[in-house]
Design a protein around this motif. Structure first.
Motif, PDB file in Angstrom:
ATOM      1  N   ALA A 177      46.247  42.240  26.189  1.00 12.32           N
ATOM      2  CA  ALA A 177      47.528  41.373  25.623  1.00 12.32           C
ATOM      3  C   ALA A 177      47.394  40.186  26.661  1.00 12.32           C
ATOM      4  CB  ALA A 177      48.520  42.242  25.402  1.00 12.32           C
ATOM      5  N   VAL A 178      47.514  40.358  27.803  1.00 10.26           N
ATOM      6  CA  VAL A 178      47.834  39.481  28.803  1.00 10.26           C
ATOM      7  C   VAL A 178      46.782  39.124  29.750  1.00 10.26           C
ATOM      8  CG1 VAL A 178      50.119  40.530  28.903  1.00 10.26           C
ATOM      9  CG2 VAL A 178      48.458  41.188  30.548  1.00 10.26           C
ATOM     10  N   LEU A 179      45.594  39.687  29.696  1.00 13.22           N
ATOM     11  CA  LEU A 179      44.397  39.314  30.397  1.00 13.22           C
ATOM     12  C   LEU A 179      43.179  39.105  29.436  1.00 13.22           C
ATOM     13  CD1 LEU A 179      44.244  41.349  33.655  1.00 13.22           C
ATOM     14  CD2 LEU A 179      45.247  39.095  33.384  1.00 13.22           C
ATOM     15  N   SER A 180      42.496  37.975  29.407  1.00 12.87           N
ATOM     16  CA  SER A 180      41.416  37.897  28.657  1.00 12.87           C
ATOM     17  C   SER A 180      39.988  38.458  29.498  1.00 12.87           C
ATOM     18  CB  SER A 180      40.757  36.417  28.486  1.00 12.87           C
ATOM     19  OG  SER A 180      40.568  35.697  29.748  1.00 12.87           O
ATOM     20  N   GLY A 181      40.242  38.900  30.587  1.00 18.55           N
ATOM     21  CA  GLY A 181      39.136  39.757  31.366  1.00 18.55           C
ATOM     22  C   GLY A 181      39.631  40.291  32.533  1.00 18.55           C
ATOM     23  N   LEU A 182      39.041  41.394  33.068  1.00 18.64           N
ATOM     24  CA  LEU A 182      39.524  42.327  34.152  1.00 18.64           C
ATOM     25  C   LEU A 182      38.185  42.719  34.785  1.00 18.64           C
ATOM     26  CD1 LEU A 182      42.093  43.554  35.926  1.00 18.64           C
ATOM     27  CD2 LEU A 182      41.603  45.567  34.582  1.00 18.64           C
ATOM     28  N   ALA A 183      38.224  42.496  36.101  1.00 18.74           N
ATOM     29  CA  ALA A 183      36.826  42.775  36.679  1.00 18.74           C
ATOM     30  C   ALA A 183      37.279  43.528  38.166  1.00 18.74           C
ATOM     31  CB  ALA A 183      36.164  41.330  37.129  1.00 18.74           C
ATOM     32  N   GLY A 184      36.150  44.131  38.537  1.00 17.60           N
ATOM     33  CA  GLY A 184      36.283  44.931  40.004  1.00 17.60           C
ATOM     34  C   GLY A 184      35.048  44.605  40.821  1.00 17.60           C
ATOM     35  N   HIS A 185      35.169  44.594  42.007  1.00 19.48           N
ATOM     36  CA  HIS A 185      34.282  44.521  43.028  1.00 19.48           C
ATOM     37  C   HIS A 185      34.393  45.059  44.233  1.00 19.48           C
ATOM     38  CE1 HIS A 185      36.266  41.307  45.508  1.00 19.48           C
ATOM     39  NE2 HIS A 185      37.080  41.195  44.447  1.00 19.48           N
ATOM     40  N   ARG A 186      33.414  45.184  45.116  1.00 18.40           N
ATOM     41  CA  ARG A 186      33.469  45.846  46.491  1.00 18.40           C
ATOM     42  C   ARG A 186      32.080  45.520  47.020  1.00 18.40           C
ATOM     43  NH1 ARG A 186      36.917  48.652  49.875  1.00 18.40           N
ATOM     44  NH2 ARG A 186      35.861  48.244  51.617  1.00 18.40           N
ATOM     45  N   ASP A 187      32.142  45.057  48.353  1.00 20.15           N
ATOM     46  CA  ASP A 187      30.993  44.781  48.953  1.00 20.15           C
ATOM     47  C   ASP A 187      30.113  46.094  49.572  1.00 20.15           C
ATOM     48  OD1 ASP A 187      31.768  44.791  52.378  1.00 20.15           O
ATOM     49  OD2 ASP A 187      33.165  44.631  50.888  1.00 20.15           O
ATOM     50  N   PHE A 188      29.155  45.941  49.956  1.00 24.41           N
ATOM     51  CA  PHE A 188      28.367  47.318  50.678  1.00 24.41           C
ATOM     52  C   PHE A 188      27.224  46.647  51.410  1.00 24.41           C
ATOM     53  CE2 PHE A 188      25.895  46.380  46.708  1.00 24.41           C
ATOM     54  CZ  PHE A 188      24.537  46.851  47.075  1.00 24.41           C
TER      55      PHE A 188
END
Length: 839
Positions: free
Chosen positions: A96-107
């Protein structure tokens, strides 16, 4: 003839004044443009994505019981567990409040492609990562939701544009080919857009991999289903019409029920107070236009300081321009009077003089761009290799526009008073009354003297600050590391990232250590899982025999896994007990060596040897068997930071861990370090030609990189302080020389009435003394204020230092009297008869 032509012709008539003015401006503008370029790159420039202002970063402060792994992308408050990320991603309140949610992490990534293996960086990203950023691929396609559904089931890769361009020669035929990443065959499906290097400033990933492949990219770290393992950074894009405040409320509404119903029952040994804080945690939403990175926070204070310093240099340069223009205007008083008498309007003359100032500014700004470029080159030379990749030396249009604006402002602001003064009302009358050379002399003299006094004050400010940072750097260089770093070379290898099984990695470590020890001139070899003085920290909670703790007791300590010969190789002192040996391997009793801070924190004192401990304690001591015997007590030594306090630390023998997939080696040699640096890649290649050597350097180089910021700020502060002092000296010399020329008749009268040459020199030098003393006092006060503001950047100093003030005062006095001596000497050689005839 056009006004610009008149301006250029007038400037050519006084080439020395013009050259000094342009050079002064170029140095001031160039220094400011260089620092602004850094400021823009590190603090201002948004990500090259669609509408970056709508991006927000998610932070979840509060208790995080369990394993927490944070890195360059931000603090430990900003990491989430993988299951929590997926829960938030699916929650209706989030959508309802975000048009997209994303996650990330380096390796860490070993990339094998077309017969070449190189060590680099990879980025694990959710299927929503590229769509949330609104990116379009340079080639092929980017990931979508379908590429990140099932853990371990999406062996796909998107190459970074830089890797594709520099390593693969812009080859469009790479699509569909296989690249081996950390031993896993991955199909290349696309290339990221040009200029996009992920969402973590300072990191340059070579490849992007679906987040669902996490456990295959880091074998042995089972974290995907663990709600008590916090390692994932999360950001989102605001929905149309939604604000950051609304997003925070909506996300928290989705977050708290999960905490209460799912995660709270998983916590063990938590006190009531901590549990209450855990249940009431909330999500904080922060601006995400710049991506997620700890680097801007670290860079803000030094960049603001350097901006202030270069601003002071520019002010000194501009004061020189004003003085030069005033002196030049006084010489042109007759010309201005003639123009006015012939009917020229004052406004037209002011515009003409300002045009000349603008021409000086334009020339200074153009030359300043060259100064900015070489200043940036010098700055990048002082940075570690990894950090130098973050800063580019090309001058972007934004920097050029900044330099042009500064040049325009300085030309107008510091050319206005000389222009008004040179065309003041009554000029014709004063010329006719033979007072043309003295018309307005008192006002102009006061103004010039004030400018020079201000220059001296500003120079004093920078000299004191430079002294403070030199003293701070000296304090850093004198830190007792508890290690003997000279003639030690270090490097790392990560066989696990090449697909090695645990047993094969262990065999490689043994063989490599033997090969290194057999090299001529090698005195000792050891290994450590966590690299020393590299900013890396591994920590865990511990239970210690005789130490009582409850649920809220701080029982955290740092730890490392090291090889036999550790103390011999690194020169660290063992105070009691024994060192590790090759016998401390698989199947042998578990042992540890603790440092003095550990012994103090857990109440062991000097009686640590023979006591027992356990790792990973969550809950009361009764819940754990104390199965590790403390066999040694070592002297405190620096662990991850040269300037940081020594943390409570314990060492374990790495041979007792069968699941180690990477290792850092330390080689002490009696030869030159360069010989060993050349030999190490050859030795590793003889064991495995496809295994990259990582971070090959000397240990003293590692120490310098750990404190590069102190060196960078100190070098720049000294360089700018020297530049400011020289500019102030030029200004002082110019004012005194002009004043002596204006007072020639007065000096002649004094000498005709009996004044000696020494008295005339004294008269001039007293003027120098008054300006230097007044400027010095103001400068010291300003330096104390600036030093207090920059106290966080100083090591072992409270923001002021009597020695720095004294040395700065002595240096400034020496320079001031040196600049004033020639005009004083010239005044003392005036012939009275000629002086009385002087007009």
């Amino acid at each position: 003839m056009t006004s610009p032509r008149l301006a250029l012709r007038a400037l050519r008539q006084t080439p020395f004044v013009t050259a000094v003015a342009i050079l002064s401006l170029a140095l001031g503008i160039g220094a400011n443009a260089a620092i602004f370029s850094l400021f823009d790159q590190l603090l201002l420039r948004p990500l090259p994505v669609r509408d970056p202002a709508r991006l927000v970063n998610l932070v979840a402060p509060g208790p995080k019981p369990g394993a927490v792994a944070c890195g360059m992308a931000g603090s430990c408050d900003a990491v989430f567990s993988y299951p929590m990320f997926r829960d938030l991603e699916r929650a209706p309140a989030t959508r309802a409040v975000l048009s997209g949610l994303a996650g990330h992490r380096d390796f860490g990534a070993n990339l094998a492609f077309r017969g070449e293996t190189r060590s680099g960086t990879g980025m694990l990203v959710s299927g929503s990562y590229f769509p949330t950023l609104g990116l379009t691929p340079a080639l092929g396609r980017l990931f979508g939701a379908a590429d990140d559904e099932t853990p371990g089931a999406h062996p796909l890769a998107v190459l970074s544009y830089a890797y594709w361009n520099t390593r693969l020669g812009h080859d469009r035929g790479v699509l569909g080919q296989i690249v081996v990443i950390n031993g896993q065959a991955m199909t290349i499906v696309g290339v990221a857009p040009r200029g996009f290097e992920g969402t973590t400033l300072g990191m340059h990933p070579d490849v992007f991999v679906p987040l669902a492949m996490r456990e295959l990219m880091a074998p042995g770290w089972k974290v995907v289903d663990n709600r008590r393992a916090y390692w994932l950074y999360v950001f989102g894009r605001l929905a149309p019409g939604a604000t950051a405040e609304q997003a925070a409320r909506g996300l928290t509404a989705a977050y708290r029920p999960i905490l209460a119903d799912v995660e709270a029952p998983l916590q063990k040994g938590m006190s009531a107070a901590t549990m209450a804080r855990f249940r009431t945690k909330q999500i904080v939403v922060k601006p995400g236009a710049r991506g997620q990175s700890a680097q801007p926070t670290d860079a803000r204070a030094p960049l603001l300081l350097l901006f202030a310093i270069t601003g002071i240099v520019l002010l000194i340069a501009c004061a020189n321009i004003a003085n030069l223009l005033l002196a030049r205007g006084a010489r042109r008083a007759g010309e201005m009077a003639v123009r006015l008498s012939l009917g020229a309007g004052r406004g037209a003359l002011v515009r003409q003089l300002l045009t000349e100032s603008l021409a000086l500014g334009a020339a200074g700004g153009a030359l300043g761009l060259g100064v900015a470029y070489w200043t940036l080159r010098g700055i990048t030379a002082l940075l570690p290799a990894d950090d130098a990749q973050t800063v580019h030396t090309r001058l972007d249009p934004t920097v050029v526009a900044f330099a042009a604006l500064v040049a325009l402002c300085t030309a107008v602001l510091f050319g206005l008073f000389p222009a008004l003064h040179s065309t003041r009302p009554g000029l014709i009358g004063t010329i006719r009354s033979s007072a043309g050379q003295l018309s307005g002399a008192r006002a102009a003299t006061r103004f010039r003297t004030s400018l020079v006094t201000t220059q001296i004050a500003l120079a004093m400010t920078l000299l004191v600050c430079a002294g403070l940072f030199i003293r701070s750097l000296v304090n850093v260089s004198r830190v007792d590391l508890g290690l003997a770093t000279e003639r030690v070379v270090t490097f790392g290898i990560s066989p696990q990232l090449n697909g090695y099984a645990n047993a094969r990695s262990a065999a490689l470590f043994e063989r490599l250590e033997q090969e290194l020890a057999a090299q001529p001139g090698v005195a000792a070899v050891t290994a450590a899982r966590v690299p020393l003085l590299a900013g890396s920290n591994w920590g865990t909670e511990v239970a210690v025999e005789g130490f009582h703790r409850d649920a809220d007791t701080d029982a955290n300590a740092r730890y490392n896994q090291v090889g036999a010969g550790y103390f011999q190789t690194l020169g660290s002192a063992l105070l009691a007990g024994r060192a590790f040996t090759a016998a401390d391997g698989p199947g042998a009793p578990k042992v540890a060596i603790v440092n003095e801070t550990f012994a103090r924190k857990f109440g062991l004192g000097r009686q640590a040897v023979g006591r027992h401990m356990a790792m990973g304690n969550i809950g009361s001591d009764a819940d754990h068997r104390l199965d590790i015997e403390i066999v040694g007590l070592m002297r405190d030594a620096k662990y991850s930071e040269v300037k940081g306090e020594t943390p409570p630390t314990f060492l374990l023998p790495f041979r007792q861990d069968s699941a180690i997939g990477e290792m850092n080696y330390y080689v002490r040699t009696t030869l030159t370090s360069e010989q060993v640096l050349r030999a190490i890649p050859r030795i590793v290649q003889s064991l495995d030609p496809n295994l990259p050597v990582e971070n090959l350097k000397t240990l003293p180089q590692q120490v310098r990189e750990n404190t590069y910021l102190d060196r960078l700020v100190s070098v720049l502060a000294v360089a700018f302080a020297v530049l400011a002092t020289l500019l102030a000296a030029i200004g002082l010399y110019g004012v005194l020389a002009y004043t002596i020329a204006q007072r020639t008749r007065e000096i002649g009268v004094r000498m005709a009435l009996g004044a000696s040459r020494a008295q005339v020199r004294g008269m001039v030098l007293r003027q120098v003394t008054r300006m230097t003393f007044a400027g010095g006092v103001v400068g010291v006060a300003a330096a104390l204020a600036l030093g207090t503001a920059a106290k966080s950047l100083l090591f072992g100093l409270p923001g002021w230092d009597p020695l720095s003030i004294g040395l700065a005062a002595a240096l400034l006095a020496l320079v001031a009297y040196g600049a004033g001596y020639l005009p004083a000497r010239r005044a003392a050689t005036v012939e009275p008869i000629r002086a009385l005839r002087y007009e």
